[in-house]
Design an enzyme around this catalytic site. Structure first.
Site, mmCIF file in Angstrom:
data_model
loop_
_atom_site.group_PDB
_atom_site.id
_atom_site.type_symbol
_atom_site.label_atom_id
_atom_site.label_comp_id
_atom_site.label_asym_id
_atom_site.label_seq_id
_atom_site.Cartn_x
_atom_site.Cartn_y
_atom_site.Cartn_z
ATOM 1 C CB CYS A 12 -0.935 -0.026 1.210
ATOM 2 S SG CYS A 12 -1.950 1.452 1.341
ATOM 3 C CB CYS A 71 -0.510 2.501 4.049
ATOM 4 S SG CYS A 71 -1.997 1.823 3.326
ATOM 5 C CG ASP A 72 3.260 1.234 4.426
ATOM 6 O OD1 ASP A 72 2.878 1.762 5.487
ATOM 7 O OD2 ASP A 72 3.000 0.063 4.118
#
Ligand code: NDP
Length: 317
Positions: free
Chosen positions: A137, A140-141
Site C-alpha cells: 500500500c 499507507c507507507d
C-alpha cells in the site's frame, strides 16, 4: 426442545475497520450485533505498522492499536465478538443462518465486511520483511521512503498508480513486470512511462527480496535472457492484485468476475437483508477510513431495513 442456536438482529462478518465500525453503529442502535470476527482478527491493518492518514490521530497510530481501539469502542456499545470464521451463509432461510467451523447462529440482517487480501509473490523473504520495507500500500507507507529508491512489482493499473504516487517521495521508482506488455490501461501506462522518476523493467521476475532487518534490494531474473542481477532499493511495493474474501458465499450473492460483491448506492447486496462494506466490494479506494465510512453506512442501512421489516411484520400480524 427449544433451539439453542444464538440469534441476533445483525450479524457482522469481518473485523477490519468496516466490520468494527458497523459494530459501533449497530451497537449504539441497540441491535445487539454479533461480529463474527474470524480467526485472523483485524484484517489487513494487523500487518500494517504506522497508520498516518486515519483522521483524528495526528501523531499516527499503529495498525493493530487502531483495530484494538475500534474493537473496544464496539464492545462498549454491547457488540459481541466471536473468533470464528464463517464457512457458509444460508441466504434462503429467514432469519439467515450462518455456519462457522464450530457453531452456527441466525440473524435478521447480515453485514458482510470480510475485506480482501493482497496477493503476494510467495517468497519467504517477502513475508519476513513485510512492514520492514515490503508493503502492498503506497498510500499507507509511501511517506516512509522520502529520498529513497523503491520498486513496484506488477503491470496493472494498481502498479502504475502506486508507482506514480511514490514519485512524490522517492527519488526513483522501478516498475518490475514479468511480461513485455503492461496490463494497465493505456492512459496509466503513458503516465508511468513518461514520468522522469519511473523506470520500467520488463520481462523480469523478483526472485528474492534482500535484507536482514530492512529491505536493501531485490534479486531479479530476466526471463528472456536468464540474466540475473541485484537492484538496490529500500522499499518494495507488491501490486499484483487483490483477492476479495467472498468464497464462502460464492454464487449466492452477486459479485463481479473477480469476486468483488456488487452493491447498490445504499450498500445493499443482491439479496434483501444483506449489506456490504469495505474492501469486499471496494477495489478502488481500499483505505481504512473509506472502509470505516462504509461500515457506518451499512449499519445505518441495516437498521432502517430492520425497522421497516418489523413495521411490515407488525402490520401483517
Ligand atoms: P490486475 O489483476 O489488473 O493486475 C495485476 C498485475 O500483477 C498484472 O500485471 C499481473 O501480471 C501481475 N501479477 C499477478 N500475479 C503476479 C505474480 N505472481 N508475479 C508477478 N506479477 C504478477 O490487478 P490491479 O490490482 O492492478 O487492478 C485490479 C482492478 O482494479 C483492475 O480492473 C484495474 O483496472 C482496477 N484499478 C483501476 C485503477 C484506476 O483506474 N485508477 C487503479 C487501480 C486498479 P500479468 O499482466 O502478466 O498477468
Amino acid at each position: 426442545m427449544p433451539s439453542t442456536t444464538p440469534h441476533t438482529k445483525v450479524a457482522i462478518i469481518g473485523s477490519g475497520p468496516a466490520g468494527l465500525t458497523a459494530g459501533i453503529y449497530a451497537g449504539r442502535a441497540l441491535l445487539d450485533p454479533i461480529i463474527v470476527a474470524g480467526t485472523e482478527f483485524g484484517g489487513q491493518l494487523m500487518t500494517t505498522t504506522e497508520v498516518e492518514n486515519f483522521p483524528g490521530f495526528p501523531e499516527g497510530i499503529l495498525g493493530p492499536d487502531l483495530i484494538e481501539r475500534l474493537k473496544q469502542q464496539a464492545v462498549r456499545f454491547g457488540t459481541q465478538l466471536i473468533s470464528e470464521n464463517v464457512t457458509q451463509i444460508d441466504i434462503e432461510s429467514r432469519p439467515f443462518r450462518l455456519t462457522t467451523e464450530r457453531s452456527s447462529l441466525t440473524a435478521d440482517a447480515v453485514i458482510l465486511a470480510t475485506g480482501a487480501d493482497s496477493k503476494w509473490l510467495g517468497l519467504e523473504s517477502e513475508t519476513h520483511l513485510r512492514g520492514h520495507g515490503v508493503s502492498s500500500c503506497a498510500t499507507c507507507d509511501g511517506f516512509f521512503f522520502r529520498g529513497k529508491e523503491v520498486a513496484v512489482i506488477g503491470g496493472g493499473d494498481s502498479a502504475m498508480e502506486e508507482a506514480l504516487f511514490l514519485t512524490r517521495f522517492a527519488t526513483k521508482v522501478y516498475i518490475i513486470h514479468r511480461r513485455n506488455e503492461l496490463r494497465a490501461s493505456k492512459i496509466m501506462q503513458e503516465r508511468a512511462k513518461n514520468h522522469p522518476k519511473i523506470e520500467l523493467i520488463l520481462e523480469t521476475e523478483v526472485k528474492e527480496i534482500l535484507g536482514d532487518d530492512f529491505v536493501t534490494g531485490i534479486h531479479l531474473l530476466n526471463n528472456q535472457t536468464n540474466e540475473t542481477k541485484n537492484l538496490p532499493v529500500s522499499g518494495v511495493f507488491v501490486a499484483i492484485g487483490h483477492i476479495p474474501n467472498s468464497h464462502f458465499f460464492k454464487g449466492q450473492i452477486a459479485t463481479d468476475d473477480k469476486g468483488y460483491v456488487l452493491i447498490d448506492d445504499r450498500y445493499r447486496g443482491s439479496v434483501s437483508g444483506i449489506f456490504v462494506a469495505g474492501d469486499l466490494h471496494d477495489h478502488h479506494y481500499r483505505q481504512a477510513i473509506t472502509a470505516a465510512g462504509a461500515g457506518c453506512a451499512a449499519a445505518l442501512e441495516a437498521e432502517r431495513y430492520l425497522a421497516h421489516e418489523l413495521h411490515t411484520n407488525v402490520q401483517k400480524g
